[in-house]
Design an enzyme around this catalytic site. Structure first.
Site, PDB file in Angstrom:
ATOM      1  N   ASP A 210      16.518 -32.050 -25.663  1.00  0.00           N
ATOM      2  CA  ASP A 210      17.939 -31.880 -25.508  1.00  0.00           C
ATOM      3  C   ASP A 210      18.193 -30.953 -24.355  1.00  0.00           C
ATOM      4  OD1 ASP A 210      20.569 -30.842 -25.649  1.00  0.00           O
ATOM      5  OD2 ASP A 210      20.943 -31.064 -27.706  1.00  0.00           O
ATOM      6  N   TYR A 235      29.370 -31.041 -20.051  1.00  0.00           N
ATOM      7  CA  TYR A 235      30.425 -30.156 -19.925  1.00  0.00           C
ATOM      8  C   TYR A 235      30.008 -28.841 -19.750  1.00  0.00           C
ATOM      9  CZ  TYR A 235      29.878 -30.178 -24.840  1.00  0.00           C
ATOM     10  OH  TYR A 235      29.213 -29.889 -26.148  1.00  0.00           O
TER      11      TYR A 235
END
Ligand code: PLP
Length: 425
Positions: A210, A235
């Site tokens: 991740d 983001y």
């Protein structure tokens, strides 16, 4: 020796910084020190323009937005994927944008976890952001297995970092899949992904990462890391917009694998609109798409990635390291005496893009920082995360952040705030 805690010194560093002009492309508020780009990156003119362009294309073309000569949003996810691939050293066809990080964890576990009687466990770590674990646990339950047995959690020895030797020791023959963060969200520890992938593969284990806290800050080299899959949000450091469409990497070795969660948007592009009963996935990361791409949300990512054209990730990483190094030096020199400590690994090769500032009174100090027009990020119970994002943070901002912190401690302004935290920290 130079006095580091000096505005002129910080400004000299900014003058020598070749990436300094990038800041002008972001919306910054005068006087505000934004240190939370690892939760939500700032809006850029580039992102805004791309979203506006998508709106205009919708206005002008209606349904024609998908396939018009000037628009062609039908393959937008592939084009954005190619831009993203450059940032992590992956092949252009190995990256796509879709869904959210969490859903992409679901997709990858569904695709790469093929439990057998002897090899069925999933290995995670104690400190990863919880949503990754939630997704893994629900995948385990979906297969009728018991997480108490099938989920293996590598513990942290110090509550901050994960020892790579402990991860490797946990790679036993019953482990089928590993999911780990590239950079830990609290302590900023950067794992040696290349070593972990090599060790996993030598034991026949699938491994994925991740990248939420590293993409856009760390210069990954996926050609060498060679893990099986990766997910991330766009983001944080990448500034793709609130809730921007997330990223997914599938190693080209696995392109012929059946996606665990299929949908028509992942179908071969040449036959997708024949609407055949049988799904045939596109033999690239785009084959892991599910439904129609959220164009407006993807446009922010597309625009934000313009910032990187002509910029090497290596340069961003170097500046990021210089900013966090400067911040740590100032913490040692000016803030340690007030009880602050640095909770992240200090070596360049072991830390990501933020500094983990610890203090017993972190709740109140964090409130005082907000009142002083600093945007920090608090993590219960004692961590203030400070992310001087290289794309728009100046050395001057790091200096000013520390100056305001010193003032807060000197005047004891933080004592005016409650040490209780609200529901959203
Ligand atoms: C921010 C973050 C997420 C966020 O997941 P979303 O599905 O995008 O909300 C997931 N994992 C990690 C490690 C994160 O840092």
């Amino acid at each position: 020796m130079n006095n580091l805690f000096d505005l002129n010194y910080a400004r000299a560093l900014d003058r020598a910084d070749s990436l300094a002009p990038l800041r002008g492309r972001f919306y910054t508020v005068p006087g505000r020190i934004y240190m939370d780009g690892n939760s939500l990156g700032l809006c850029s003119v580039d992102a805004e323009k791309a979203v506006q362009r998508a709106m205009d294309d919708w206005k002008t073309h209606g349904i024609g937005i998908w396939t018009g000569a000037e628009t062609d949003y039908f393959l937008y996810h592939d084009r954005i994927g190619e831009k993203l691939a450059r940032l992590i050293g992956a092949r252009p066809e190995e990256v796509t944008v879709c869904a959210s990080t969490t859903l992409n964890v679901h997709q990858c576990v569904a695709t790469f976890w093929k439990p057998t009687k002897d090899r069925y466990k999933i290995l995670v770590d104690e400190l990863n952001f919880p949503t990754d674990r939630y997704a893994v646990v629900s995948q385990i339950r979906l297969r009728g297995l018991d997480p108490a047995d099938a989920l293996v959690t590598v513990p942290s020895r110090d509550g901050k970092t994960i020892n790579e030797d402990d991860i490797i020791a946990a790679m036993t023959p019953d482990v089928a899949l590993i999911l780990l963060p590239s950079v830990l969200y609290r302590s900023a520890q950067l794992l040696d992904m290349e070593r972990l992938s090599r060790e996993a593969h030598s034991r026949g284990i699938m491994i994925g990462f991740d990248l939420c806290h590293s993409i856009g800050a760390v210069d990954h080299d996926f050609a060498n890391i060679d893990c099986d899959f990766a997910v991330w949000c766009n983001y944080k450091y990448l500034s793709g917009g609130p809730g921007a469409t997330a990223g997914l990497y599938v190693n080209h070795r696995h392109f012929d694998r059946e996606p665990g969660l299929s949908g028509w948007w992942g179908n071969r592009k040449d036959t997708q609109f024949e609407l055949r009963p049988d799904f045939e996935h596109d033999l690239r990361a785009g084959g892991w798409q599910t439904g129609t791409g959220p164009i407006l949300s993807m446009a922010g990512v597309d625009g934000a990635l313009e910032i990187y054209s002509g910029v090497e990730m290596k340069a961003i990483r170097e500046k990021s390291l210089a900013l966090t190094r400067y911040l740590m030096e100032l913490i040692d020199a000016e803030l340690a005496r007030y009880g602050f400590t640095v909770g992240n690994p200090r070596e360049d090769a072991r830390r990501g893009g933020h500094v983990c500032l610890e203090h017993d009174d972190a709740v109140r100090i964090n409130e005082a920082l907000k009142a002083a027009d600093v945007v920090p990020d608090f993590r219960y119970p004692n961590v203030i995360r400070l992310a001087p994002v290289a794309q728009y943070t100046r050395f001057e901002d790091v200096y000013e952040l520390v100056r305001r912190l010193v003032e807060i401690m000197e005047t004891k302004a933080y004592l005016n705030y409650s040490d209780k935290i609200g529901p959203v920290a």
